[in-house]
Design an enzyme around this catalytic site. Structure first.
Site, PDB file in Angstrom:
ATOM      1  N   SER A   1       1.159  -1.084   0.319  1.00 35.89           N
ATOM      2  CA  SER A   1       0.089   0.170  -0.065  1.00 35.89           C
ATOM      3  C   SER A   1       0.890   1.240   0.026  1.00 35.89           C
ATOM      4  O   SER A   1       0.016   2.352   0.097  1.00 35.89           O
ATOM      5  CB  SER A   1      -1.153   0.520   1.525  1.00 35.89           C
ATOM      6  OG  SER A   1      -0.272   0.304   2.186  1.00 35.89           O
TER       7      SER A   1
ATOM      8  N   LYS B   1       0.951   4.517   6.220  1.00 37.23           N
ATOM      9  CA  LYS B   1       0.840   5.631   4.998  1.00 37.23           C
ATOM     10  C   LYS B   1       1.239   7.145   5.168  1.00 37.23           C
ATOM     11  O   LYS B   1       2.691   7.378   6.405  1.00 37.23           O
ATOM     12  CB  LYS B   1      -0.874   5.778   5.812  1.00 37.23           C
ATOM     13  CG  LYS B   1      -1.618   4.730   6.275  1.00 37.23           C
ATOM     14  CD  LYS B   1      -1.706   4.116   4.793  1.00 37.23           C
ATOM     15  CE  LYS B   1      -2.345   2.383   5.333  1.00 37.23           C
ATOM     16  NZ  LYS B   1      -2.039   1.746   3.768  1.00 37.23           N
TER      17      LYS B   1
END
Length: 257
Positions: A76, A146
């Site tokens: 991701s 993230k």
């Protein structure tokens, strides 16, 4: 030397400028073949457990207050981070009141079951050992990684395929995975939010392969990550060696200040 008379004759007297001779006997040299006494060593049955205990304490202190290694479990954050990379996370600066800033890559605890339904890789033997001594998270701990896009007070929005706008200004995001668009043209990818105090809005660099803040806006927190769930900032890719790199803040976020 000079002589001076006494009742029984003469005696030698040393003048002020003469050097007096030390007539004390010299210490006897140790007998040939003797050795200085040895210091007593701890028994191995005591020494090895003690060394192991010290190592565990040091590992715990390093993990708790300085840095900790984390394994990247998915793609991701490509191409910034590859699956199975190991990153070092700075856990020291938050102790001095520093908060995550825009553009930083952060590790955080799962804020609201974001990982529910996701199949997780079983930990390797190495990961189990490093987790046991505290140099990596213990097996079973749920963390995500993230990029911070918005901090408290920021307005973040996506329309169409982008670009992402931060406080009305478009972001230049060269780190977005090749072939992806900055915004995803789907229900979750279209939004306009304002980040509340004490929270972050985060997104993955592999935009079309990241279940980030965009897709958890119905989790009771609006997809926000509480600052209390942030473990620290990822500062360097430490392993494997060919992937070694630092993780600086991109220029586009510096221009927002």
């Amino acid at each position: 030397m000079r002589q001076e008379p006494t009742e029984s004759g003469t005696a030698d007297v040393t003048d002020a400028g003469d050097v007096a001779t030390d007539l004390r006997p010299e210490p006897e040299a140790p007998a040939s073949g003797t050795r200085p006494p040895k210091r007593r060593r701890l028994s191995p049955w005591v020494e090895y457990p003690l060394l192991a205990a010290v190592a565990l304490v040091l590992a715990f202190l390093i993990k708790t207050f300085l840095v900790q290694a984390f394994l990247i479990p998915s793609g991701s954050m490509q191409n910034t981070l590859q699956e199975d990379d190991r990153v070092l996370v700075d856990k020291l600066t938050p102790w001095f009141g520093s908060e995550p800033d825009r553009g930083e890559v952060v590790v955080f605890r799962d804020p609201a079951d974001w990982l529910a339904g996701h199949e997780l890789k079983p930990p390797s033997t190495t990961q189990k050992v490093l987790g046991f001594v505290g140099l990596m998270p213990a097996a079973g701990e749920q963390h995500l990684i993230k990029r911070v896009i918005g901090v408290a007070g920021d307005t973040v929005e996506c329309q169409g395929t982008g670009p992402v706008k931060l406080n009305g200004k478009p972001l230049d995001e060269p780190y977005v995975y090749e072939g992806n668009t900055p915004c995803s043209n789907d229900a979750g990818g279209q939004f306009r939010i304002t980040v509340p105090a004490g929270h972050l809005w985060v997104m993955g660099d592999h935009r079309q392969h990241s279940q980030d803040s965009r897709y958890h806006q119905n989790d009771g927190r609006g997809g926000m990550v509480p600052l209390t769930d942030v473990v620290g900032r990822a500062i360097v890719v430490a392993w494997p060696v060919p992937n070694w790199s630092t993780l600086p803040v991109p220029d586009t976020f510096e221009a927002q200040d």
